[in-house]
Motif scaffolding. Structure first.
Motif, PDB file in Angstrom:
ATOM      1  N   VAL A   1      -1.014   8.604   6.395  1.00  0.00           N
ATOM      2  CA  VAL A   1      -1.617   7.472   7.103  1.00  0.00           C
ATOM      3  C   VAL A   1      -2.925   7.080   6.420  1.00  0.00           C
ATOM      4  CG1 VAL A   1      -2.700   6.776   9.278  1.00  0.00           C
ATOM      5  CG2 VAL A   1      -0.489   7.937   9.298  1.00  0.00           C
ATOM      6  N   THR A   2      -3.740   8.086   6.046  1.00  0.00           N
ATOM      7  CA  THR A   2      -4.991   7.776   5.348  1.00  0.00           C
ATOM      8  C   THR A   2      -4.722   7.004   4.068  1.00  0.00           C
ATOM      9  OG1 THR A   2      -5.799   9.902   6.135  1.00  0.00           O
ATOM     10  CG2 THR A   2      -7.135   8.779   4.506  1.00  0.00           C
ATOM     11  N   ALA A   3      -3.776   7.508   3.270  1.00  0.00           N
ATOM     12  CA  ALA A   3      -3.478   6.851   1.995  1.00  0.00           C
ATOM     13  C   ALA A   3      -3.004   5.416   2.219  1.00  0.00           C
ATOM     14  CB  ALA A   3      -2.424   7.658   1.224  1.00  0.00           C
ATOM     15  N   LEU A   4      -2.115   5.232   3.186  1.00  0.00           N
ATOM     16  CA  LEU A   4      -1.576   3.886   3.431  1.00  0.00           C
ATOM     17  C   LEU A   4      -2.660   2.944   3.950  1.00  0.00           C
ATOM     18  CD1 LEU A   4       1.945   4.677   4.957  1.00  0.00           C
ATOM     19  CD2 LEU A   4       1.359   4.069   2.616  1.00  0.00           C
ATOM     20  N   VAL A   5      -3.541   3.465   4.840  1.00  0.00           N
ATOM     21  CA  VAL A   5      -4.615   2.620   5.380  1.00  0.00           C
ATOM     22  C   VAL A   5      -5.563   2.189   4.265  1.00  0.00           C
ATOM     23  CG1 VAL A   5      -6.679   2.658   6.846  1.00  0.00           C
ATOM     24  CG2 VAL A   5      -4.497   3.449   7.750  1.00  0.00           C
ATOM     25  N   VAL A   6      -5.920   3.132   3.395  1.00  0.00           N
ATOM     26  CA  VAL A   6      -6.821   2.799   2.290  1.00  0.00           C
ATOM     27  C   VAL A   6      -6.190   1.724   1.399  1.00  0.00           C
ATOM     28  CG1 VAL A   6      -7.888   3.690   0.184  1.00  0.00           C
ATOM     29  CG2 VAL A   6      -8.006   5.019   2.272  1.00  0.00           C
ATOM     30  N   VAL A   7      -4.901   1.879   1.091  1.00  0.00           N
ATOM     31  CA  VAL A   7      -4.213   0.895   0.260  1.00  0.00           C
ATOM     32  C   VAL A   7      -4.169  -0.464   0.959  1.00  0.00           C
ATOM     33  CG1 VAL A   7      -1.972   0.273  -0.735  1.00  0.00           C
ATOM     34  CG2 VAL A   7      -2.839   2.588  -0.995  1.00  0.00           C
ATOM     35  N   TRP A   8      -3.907  -0.446   2.272  1.00  0.00           N
ATOM     36  CA  TRP A   8      -3.796  -1.683   3.051  1.00  0.00           C
ATOM     37  C   TRP A   8      -5.137  -2.411   3.104  1.00  0.00           C
ATOM     38  CZ3 TRP A   8      -5.778  -3.135   7.993  1.00  0.00           C
ATOM     39  CH2 TRP A   8      -5.210  -4.303   8.517  1.00  0.00           C
ATOM     40  N   ILE A   9      -6.221  -1.655   3.392  1.00  0.00           N
ATOM     41  CA  ILE A   9      -7.548  -2.270   3.457  1.00  0.00           C
ATOM     42  C   ILE A   9      -7.906  -2.891   2.117  1.00  0.00           C
ATOM     43  CG2 ILE A   9     -10.025  -1.787   3.652  1.00  0.00           C
ATOM     44  CD1 ILE A   9      -9.359   0.263   5.788  1.00  0.00           C
ATOM     45  N   SER A  10      -7.598  -2.164   1.039  1.00  0.00           N
ATOM     46  CA  SER A  10      -7.960  -2.695  -0.278  1.00  0.00           C
ATOM     47  C   SER A  10      -7.180  -3.968  -0.574  1.00  0.00           C
ATOM     48  CB  SER A  10      -7.703  -1.640  -1.353  1.00  0.00           C
ATOM     49  OG  SER A  10      -6.330  -1.538  -1.593  1.00  0.00           O
ATOM     50  N   GLY A  11      -5.916  -4.018  -0.110  1.00  0.00           N
ATOM     51  CA  GLY A  11      -5.128  -5.236  -0.282  1.00  0.00           C
ATOM     52  C   GLY A  11      -5.781  -6.413   0.424  1.00  0.00           C
ATOM     53  N   ARG A  12      -6.275  -6.168   1.663  1.00  0.00           N
ATOM     54  CA  ARG A  12      -6.945  -7.219   2.425  1.00  0.00           C
ATOM     55  C   ARG A  12      -8.220  -7.665   1.725  1.00  0.00           C
ATOM     56  NH1 ARG A  12      -4.856  -8.247   7.678  1.00  0.00           N
ATOM     57  NH2 ARG A  12      -6.554  -9.735   7.644  1.00  0.00           N
ATOM     58  N   LEU A  13      -9.009  -6.675   1.265  1.00  0.00           N
ATOM     59  CA  LEU A  13     -10.263  -7.002   0.576  1.00  0.00           C
ATOM     60  C   LEU A  13     -10.000  -7.840  -0.671  1.00  0.00           C
ATOM     61  CD1 LEU A  13     -12.454  -3.773   0.669  1.00  0.00           C
ATOM     62  CD2 LEU A  13     -12.919  -5.976   1.748  1.00  0.00           C
ATOM     63  N   ALA A  14      -8.971  -7.408  -1.437  1.00  0.00           N
ATOM     64  CA  ALA A  14      -8.663  -8.107  -2.682  1.00  0.00           C
ATOM     65  C   ALA A  14      -8.282  -9.561  -2.388  1.00  0.00           C
ATOM     66  CB  ALA A  14      -7.531  -7.394  -3.420  1.00  0.00           C
ATOM     67  N   LYS A  15      -7.536  -9.743  -1.280  1.00  0.00           N
ATOM     68  CA  LYS A  15      -7.119 -11.092  -0.906  1.00  0.00           C
ATOM     69  C   LYS A  15      -8.338 -11.947  -0.569  1.00  0.00           C
ATOM     70  CE  LYS A  15      -2.633 -11.106   0.717  1.00  0.00           C
ATOM     71  NZ  LYS A  15      -1.740 -10.649   1.776  1.00  0.00           N
ATOM     72  N   ARG A  16      -9.258 -11.361   0.214  1.00  0.00           N
ATOM     73  CA  ARG A  16     -10.445 -12.110   0.621  1.00  0.00           C
ATOM     74  C   ARG A  16     -11.283 -12.489  -0.600  1.00  0.00           C
ATOM     75  NH1 ARG A  16     -13.884  -9.833   5.501  1.00  0.00           N
ATOM     76  NH2 ARG A  16     -11.925 -10.300   6.499  1.00  0.00           N
ATOM     77  N   TRP A  17     -11.468 -11.522  -1.507  1.00  0.00           N
ATOM     78  CA  TRP A  17     -12.248 -11.800  -2.718  1.00  0.00           C
ATOM     79  C   TRP A  17     -11.548 -12.847  -3.565  1.00  0.00           C
ATOM     80  CZ3 TRP A  17     -14.210  -6.393  -4.751  1.00  0.00           C
ATOM     81  CH2 TRP A  17     -15.167  -5.932  -3.835  1.00  0.00           C
ATOM     82  N   GLY A  18     -10.208 -12.724  -3.623  1.00  0.00           N
ATOM     83  CA  GLY A  18      -9.430 -13.687  -4.388  1.00  0.00           C
ATOM     84  C   GLY A  18      -9.651 -15.085  -3.843  1.00  0.00           C
ATOM     85  N   GLY A  19      -9.763 -15.195  -2.504  1.00  0.00           N
ATOM     86  CA  GLY A  19      -9.974 -16.483  -1.868  1.00  0.00           C
ATOM     87  C   GLY A  19     -11.331 -17.075  -2.203  1.00  0.00           C
ATOM     88  N   LEU A  20     -12.315 -16.194  -2.369  1.00  0.00           N
ATOM     89  CA  LEU A  20     -13.673 -16.665  -2.657  1.00  0.00           C
ATOM     90  C   LEU A  20     -13.830 -17.094  -4.106  1.00  0.00           C
ATOM     91  CD1 LEU A  20     -15.897 -14.060  -0.766  1.00  0.00           C
ATOM     92  CD2 LEU A  20     -15.622 -16.488  -0.224  1.00  0.00           C
ATOM     93  N   ALA A  21     -13.107 -16.437  -4.979  1.00  0.00           N
ATOM     94  CA  ALA A  21     -13.317 -16.662  -6.404  1.00  0.00           C
ATOM     95  C   ALA A  21     -12.827 -18.046  -6.835  1.00  0.00           C
ATOM     96  CB  ALA A  21     -12.606 -15.591  -7.228  1.00  0.00           C
TER      97      ALA A  21
END
Lengths: 284, 261
Positions: free
Chosen positions: A264-284
């Motif tokens: 669960v920890t591994a999946l949550v970390v991967v999921w959060i990073s996916g969300r962050l990457a998307k948000r940053w991608g939107g800003l760039a």
């Protein structure tokens, strides 16, 4: 490319069935085990259900220490890999063209090499009578061997060595994606090399840094072989504790609860990073 | 104005590369050293450890099982993975993205978790200690590399080539075999090499599934290290280093392997 739905189904389903039978089903079937009661020496008590296996992960001092150690190790290894990996990635991406392929191969070669073999190499180097200690004693720099193994030092060195290539390759891709014009523009406007790096190159590779860091962190907290070989039975992390619970204590309920916590920890970390990457991608 | 990395960066990069090769060099040195512990300079050279490994039935059967698992599981993964990737790429099914994520899922799962899950599963099904179980487990851990390589290779080719073949009368499979497959071959070779190495390397899944008397090479090394450092481990490791080096060399020559990593 035109393909009928039935053909598509026929092509996908063999692999789907294999993964459902040999991956999904085993993982799901582990869930009930993690709620069973375990009595040392007796095995699993039939008919009783409990949450104890999960609560002890956060309440029991021994498990709590292992959990903190595992996450601390994850952060430390990630930070070191990032700091020493960035210059190498920069050299591969921006250095002289004739260096590119040899440097890349020098990164890939150890990455392809057997994990057990690499950890063995570190044992030969770091053991009490290993190369490093023998060398230091012969040179008269120390009298008694330094303790470089079966503690954090050995495990950190081994893990950094193993996951550094992943970090470097991620960073190379990120740096190569930064247009050289942007750096040249900063330089033309009067920024020095260091200023250009910190104000332009580094921020523009943030998504690559995130991707590489997440990868190294997740791999580190799940690692079994290196912590076992270089940490031994004394310096334990989550994966080695899971291994011991299963293979030595035969405490399957406790082991499967830890396995789920890790997953669960591994999946949550991967999921959060996916969300962050998307948000940053939107800003760039 | 030059923006090439400065000297400090170059020096750091070289030191990091040396760090990366360090355990490899030390292992090779240990394999030829006549003493069981290493000193610089080495106190004597011998080929004895290699002879010992290559005449040891435990090592030989472990090498054999490792190679068998790697070749069989990679072949199965290649066939199943490329077929699935082809259908996913053609968007023949609804929810292609979700299916692709599922096929890649074993990559984000901690290996040790896959290992213990399979251990419980096979003991529940009373299948413990079979080579078939090991092959299935190795397909699970190798197939994501094939699917990923196949999907990215398929994404990089010109769709109109396949359409042209179809217009000229090729069936869907003929167009795939004669046009698409040759185009994605370098990517697939790279993916298959990753799968092969992943299988040859694996301990955290394999170790839970080996029956009595069964050993793969990395598991044998892993457990023999618990009993102390033995130079024959260095010798067998050196053989694996040479093999990996050769695979990488050939792959780089044939496909420009570094571009696919």
């Amino acid at each position: 490319m035109i393909m009928r739905r039935r053909t598509g189904l026929g092509l996908v389903s063999p692999l789907m069935l294999v993964l459902i039978a040999c991956f999904l089903a085993p993982v799901i079937l582990m869930l009930p085990t993690s709620f069973r009661e375990y009595l040392p020496g007796m095995g699993i008590t039939p008919g009783s259900w409990t949450l104890d296996n999960y609560t002890q992960i956060v309440t029991d001092d021994y498990y709590r220490e292992v959990v903190w150690r595992t996450f601390g190790l994850g952060l430390l290894v990630t930070a070191i890999a990032l700091v020493i990996g960035y210059p190498l990635a920069l050299m591969i991406a921006r250095g002289p063209a004739r260096w590119r392929v040899p440097l890349t191969l020098a990164v890939i070669f150890p990455m392809m090499l057997n994990l057990v073999v690499r950890s063995f190499g570190w044992i030969a180097l770091l053991a009490n009578r290993g190369l490093l200690n023998n060398l230091l004693i012969d040179l008269g720099l120390i009298d008694t061997p330094l303790k470089l193994m079966f503690n954090m030092t050995g495990v950190v060195i081994g893990l950094v060595h193993i996951y550094l290539p992943f970090m470097v390759l991620m960073l190379v891709a990120a740096i190569q994606a930064v247009p050289r014009d942007v750096e040249a523009a900063a330089a033309t406007l009067g920024a020095g090399r260091i200023r250009t790096f910190f104000m332009v190159t580094l921020p523009l590779t943030a998504s690559g840094i995130l991707a590489g860091s997440i990868l190294v962190f997740v791999l580190t907290i799940s690692a079994l072989v290196t912590p076992r070989m270089l940490g031994g039975a004394t310096y334990r992390v989550l994966a080695t504790v899971i291994y011991d619970e299963y293979m030595q204590l035969l405490n399957w309920p406790g082991g499967s609860a830890l396995a789920f916590a890790l997953t669960v920890t591994a999946l949550v970390v991967v999921w959060i990073s996916g969300r962050l990457a998307k948000r940053w991608g939107g800003l760039a | 104005m030059t923006l090439a990395p400065g000297r400090a960066v170059a020096v750091t990069a070289v030191l990091v590369v040396i760090f990366l090769q360090l355990p490899v060099v030390v292992t090779v040195l240990a394999a030829f050293s006549s003493t069981s512990y290493l000193t610089i300079p080495p106190q004597g050279l011998t080929l004895g450890w290699f002879a010992k490994v290559l005449s040891d039935p435990d090592y030989l059967s472990a090498i054999w099982l490792s190679l068998l698992l790697a070749v069989v599981s990679t072949t199965i993964s290649l066939v199943l993975g490329v077929a699935a990737a082809w259908a996913l790429h053609a968007k023949a099914l609804p929810g292609s993205d979700a299916i692709a994520s599922f096929l890649m899922a074993p990559l984000v799962f901690p290996s040790v978790v896959i290992g213990v899950a399979l251990l419980q599963y096979v003991s529940l099904l009373r299948l413990y200690g079979g080579t078939g179980v090991l092959i299935a487990a190795h397909v699970v851990i190798t197939v994501p590399y094939i699917v990923r390589a196949a999907l990215s290779s398929l994404g990089g080719i010109d769709r109109s080539l396949d359409e042209a073949a179809r217009v000229l009368g090729a069936t869907g499979f003929e167009a795939f075999r004669l046009v698409t497959l040759p185009l994605i071959r370098p990517g697939l070779i790279a993916g298959a090499l990753f799968a092969l190495v992943t299988s040859l390397d694996n301990v955290p899944v394999t170790i839970f599934l080996l029956g009595p008397g069964q050993q793969t090479l990395p598991v044998l090394i892993f457990s023999s290290v618990e009993h102390g450092v033995d130079p024959s481990v260095a010798a067998v490791s050196t053989l694996m280093i040479v093999l990996t080096g050769l695979i990488l060399f050939v792959a780089e020559r044939r496909t420009g392997f570094h571009k696919f990593v």
